[in-house]
Scaffold this active site. Structure first.
Site, PDB file in Angstrom:
ATOM      1  N   CYS A 180      -5.487  -3.503  -4.162  1.00  0.00           N
ATOM      2  CA  CYS A 180      -6.002  -4.637  -3.382  1.00  0.00           C
ATOM      3  C   CYS A 180      -7.072  -4.227  -2.377  1.00  0.00           C
ATOM      4  CB  CYS A 180      -4.851  -5.350  -2.671  1.00  0.00           C
ATOM      5  SG  CYS A 180      -3.585  -5.990  -3.782  1.00  0.00           S
ATOM      6  N   HIS A 205      -7.761  -9.619   3.172  1.00  0.00           N
ATOM      7  CA  HIS A 205      -7.183  -9.690   1.834  1.00  0.00           C
ATOM      8  C   HIS A 205      -6.223 -10.874   1.785  1.00  0.00           C
ATOM      9  CE1 HIS A 205      -5.146  -8.828  -1.812  1.00  0.00           C
ATOM     10  NE2 HIS A 205      -4.076  -8.298  -1.265  1.00  0.00           N
ATOM     11  N   ASN A 265      -2.906 -14.068  -4.731  1.00  0.00           N
ATOM     12  CA  ASN A 265      -3.357 -12.693  -4.519  1.00  0.00           C
ATOM     13  C   ASN A 265      -4.110 -12.232  -5.762  1.00  0.00           C
ATOM     14  OD1 ASN A 265      -3.677  -9.936  -4.167  1.00  0.00           O
ATOM     15  ND2 ASN A 265      -1.590  -9.571  -3.450  1.00  0.00           N
TER      16      ASN A 265
END
Length: 323
Positions: free
Chosen positions: A113, A250, A280
């Site tokens: 990520c 994020h 996500n």
């Protein structure tokens, strides 16, 4: 002083939209449960003909169009992804071919990520080192390919998509008023490997594997780690949270985003949140959020923008740039 200035931004999402209610016949969950714990309401899921390469290509073309450039103007492609089309070659090379580029160079970067933040930092170093004048930085993921759709603790969290930036070398004065990348801080700590990982790979199981996560452990570490690199970036640039125009974190969990902003003293109205729309999307998360905030007019030229991400490994990092 050479700065890496953003010339364009773009994004791409799969055609299929999957809402929280769609999970109710698959696993024991509900829209209310997912929204309360994560802030996610929907995500996009790639079809068989949509891949990390095809989504990355589409985001790249959108960024080039926004910049008023063509693939012929690009020297380097850095693709952040944990879901490549093939073990090798790098999916960045496939995107290079799809764009019709027969020059320059391309490679993948894997930091889960945090990948896009790592990739922007890497591209900035290539530009400031004189090895590239214009770099296409892409985050593209098809995490739906590595999900265990019977695991309600993970399958509801992730989505697919891609985002891209075009960075260009421009002269700056070496001050905080310059456009472009101004400061960055990257970290990793492999002792946390087993808290967020995929249980397969060519050298171990000879399979792709599925994503596994200890959600409470990740949440417990996230806010402290994020704060660490952001404070280091503030110190390097000589600024504080009050100086920011936008915080683009994020997009993993709204509770983590909210807690991080509160701890850092970043005003709620300065936080860009798209986790409700995309879930996500790992390395695509930050550029998708950037593209959204630019297209709707929030982020404008001259704005001071902070990017932040944390991912499996653990890896984490922050980049400060002036748009």
């Amino acid at each position: 002083m050479i700065r890496s200035v953003v010339r364009g931004v773009g994004s791409s999402l799969p055609r299929r939209l999957m809402r929280n209610a769609d999970f109710e016949g698959m696993v024991e969950t509900s829209d209310e449960w997912i929204v309360q714990r994560t802030g996610i309401r929907q995500r996009h899921i790639a079809a068989d003909d949509e891949t990390t390469a095809s989504l990355g290509e589409a985001a790249a073309r959108a960024a080039l169009d926004h910049a008023g450039l063509t693939p012929a103007d690009i020297d380097l492609i850095v693709l952040a992804t944990s879901t490549p089309n093939n073990t090798f070659p790098a999916t960045a090379v496939e995107i290079q071919n799809r764009l019709g580029m027969r020059h320059g160079f391309a490679f993948d970067m894997q930091a889960v990520c945090s990948g896009f933040v790592y990739a922007v930092t890497t591209a900035d170093l290539y530009i400031r080192g004189g090895l590239a004048k214009r770099v296409l930085v892409i985050g593209s993921e098809t995490f739906s390919r590595i999900l265990d759709w019977a695991d309600r603790s993970t399958c509801v969290l992730f989505g697919d998509g891609a985002g891209a930036l075009v960075l260009e070398a421009q002269e700056g004065e070496g001050t905080i008023g310059d456009r472009g990348v101004l400061a960055a801080s990257l970290r990793s700590d492999g002792t946390h490997k087993d808290k967020l990982f995929v249980d397969g790979g060519p050298s171990t199981t000879q399979t792709v594997g599925h994503l596994r996560m200890e959600g409470r452990e990740v949440f417990k570490h996230a806010v402290g780690m994020i704060t660490d690199v952001i404070e280091a970036t503030f110190e390097e640039a000589g600024i504080g949270p009050q100086d920011l125009d936008w915080f683009v974190p994020h997009q993993a969990n709204k509770r983590i985003i909210d807690a991080s902003a509160r701890k850092l003293g970043i005003a709620e109205e300065k936080v860009v949140i798209t986790v409700d729309l995309h879930g996500n999307t790992s390395a695509a998360s930050v550029p998708l959020a950037l593209s959204t905030a630019v297209s709707d007019g929030r982020i404008k030229e001259g704005d001071l923008v902070l990017l932040e991400a944390m991912g499996g490994g653990f890896t984490w990092g922050a980049v400060l740039l002036r748009w």
